[in-house]
Design an enzyme around this catalytic site. Structure first.
Site, PDB file in Angstrom:
ATOM      1  N   HIS A 225     -33.201  90.714 -43.461  1.00 12.65           N
ATOM      2  CA  HIS A 225     -32.328  89.593 -44.064  1.00 12.65           C
ATOM      3  C   HIS A 225     -32.536  89.845 -45.609  1.00 12.65           C
ATOM      4  CE1 HIS A 225     -29.886  86.075 -45.191  1.00 12.65           C
ATOM      5  NE2 HIS A 225     -30.935  85.648 -45.708  1.00 12.65           N
TER       6      HIS A 225
ATOM      7  N   SER B 119     -31.415  88.141 -49.290  1.00 15.03           N
ATOM      8  CA  SER B 119     -30.815  87.040 -50.146  1.00 15.03           C
ATOM      9  C   SER B 119     -31.618  86.774 -51.342  1.00 15.03           C
ATOM     10  CB  SER B 119     -31.176  85.744 -49.050  1.00 15.03           C
ATOM     11  OG  SER B 119     -30.900  84.669 -49.975  1.00 15.03           O
TER      12      SER B 119
ATOM     13  N   ASP C 298     -27.668  90.956 -43.322  1.00 17.76           N
ATOM     14  CA  ASP C 298     -28.503  91.067 -42.516  1.00 17.76           C
ATOM     15  C   ASP C 298     -28.583  92.674 -41.792  1.00 17.76           C
ATOM     16  OD1 ASP C 298     -29.676  88.444 -42.547  1.00 17.76           O
ATOM     17  OD2 ASP C 298     -27.337  88.013 -41.658  1.00 17.76           O
TER      18      ASP C 298
END
Length: 184
Positions: free
Chosen positions: A160, A162, A174
Site C-alpha cells: 500500500h 499513501s 494498493d
C-alpha cells in the site's frame, strides 16, 4: 530515470558489493518484483542488507523475528492518466524500507514479513480516479515467502502506498506483488 539507468544503478551496487567483500558485504541480496493494481503496473529492482545476524527477537526453538534493510528503484506505468482511458503516466519510485521477518533460524522454508518505508516518486500519481498529492509516499507491505535454498526465494506481498494524509487528496494505491530474490 529510465529502466536502463535503474539497471546500471543495480549493476553499480553489485560491483560495490564485490569490492567490499573482503571487509564484509555491502549487500546480502538482490531482487526483482512485478506488481499490478487497477489500471497500473509496476516493476521494481532492489538490494537488501540483513540486520546484525546476532540480533533477533522472540527466539522460540527453530524460529525467530529478525529483519533487513531494503533499497529499491521502481517503474510505474499508469494506464488511465488523469482518468483518460489509454493515456499513460510513467513514474520512477526510489524507496528505503526496514523490514521485519519471522523465519526459521536455518533461513530455509516459509517466512512472513512486514515493512513500512519511505518512497520518493518522480511525480505525483494521478491515475484511474486515484490521486496521491505528494511525491513523498509511505510504502507498507505484508507478505509471505519461501526460501528454497541459501540463495533463492519467492514471495507474494500486498503493498500500500499513501502519504499518511500529509496532504489531500490521498486515495492510496494498493498493489499485489510477486518477488524473486537471490541471496549471496
Amino acid at each position: 530515470m529510465n529502466m536502463k539507468k535503474m539497471i546500471a544503478a543495480v549493476a553499480a551496487l553489485l560491483a560495490a558489493n564485490a569490492a567490499f567483500a573482503a571487509e564484509g558485504q555491502l549487500i546480502d541480496g538482490v531482487y526483482g518484483e512485478a506488481a499490478t493494481a487497477s489500471k497500473i503496473r509496476m516493476a521494481r529492482v532492489g538490494v537488501t542488507k540483513d540486520w546484525n545476524p546476532n540480533w533477533s527477537w522472540f527466539d522460540s526453538g527453530n524460529t525467530h523475528l529478525t529483519g533487513y534493510w531494503d533499497a529499491s528503484a521502481g517503474y510505474w506505468q499508469g494506464r488511465q492518466y488523469n482518468n483518460v482511458p489509454g493515456d499513460k503516466q510513467h513514474i520512477v519510485d526510489i524507496g528505503f524500507t526496514p523490514v521485519f521477518r519471522f523465519e526459521n533460524k536455518s533461513k530455509l522454508g516459509f517466512y512472513a514479513e512486514i515493512g513500512i518505508g519511505a518512497h520518493l516518486m518522480s511525480e505525483t500519481y494521478n491515475n484511474n480516479d486515484d490521486r496521491l498529492s505528494t511525491a513523498f509516499q509511505f510504502g507498507d507491505h505484508i507478505g509471505i515467502g519461501y526460501v528454497f535454498n541459501k540463495n533463492w526465494e519467492v514471495a507474494v506481498k500486498m503493498q500500500h502506498f499513501s502519504n499518511g494524509s500529509i496532504k489531500k487528496p490521498n486515495s492510496g494505491v494498493d498493489y499485489g506483488v510477486v518477488k524473486l530474490a537471490y541471496r549471496f
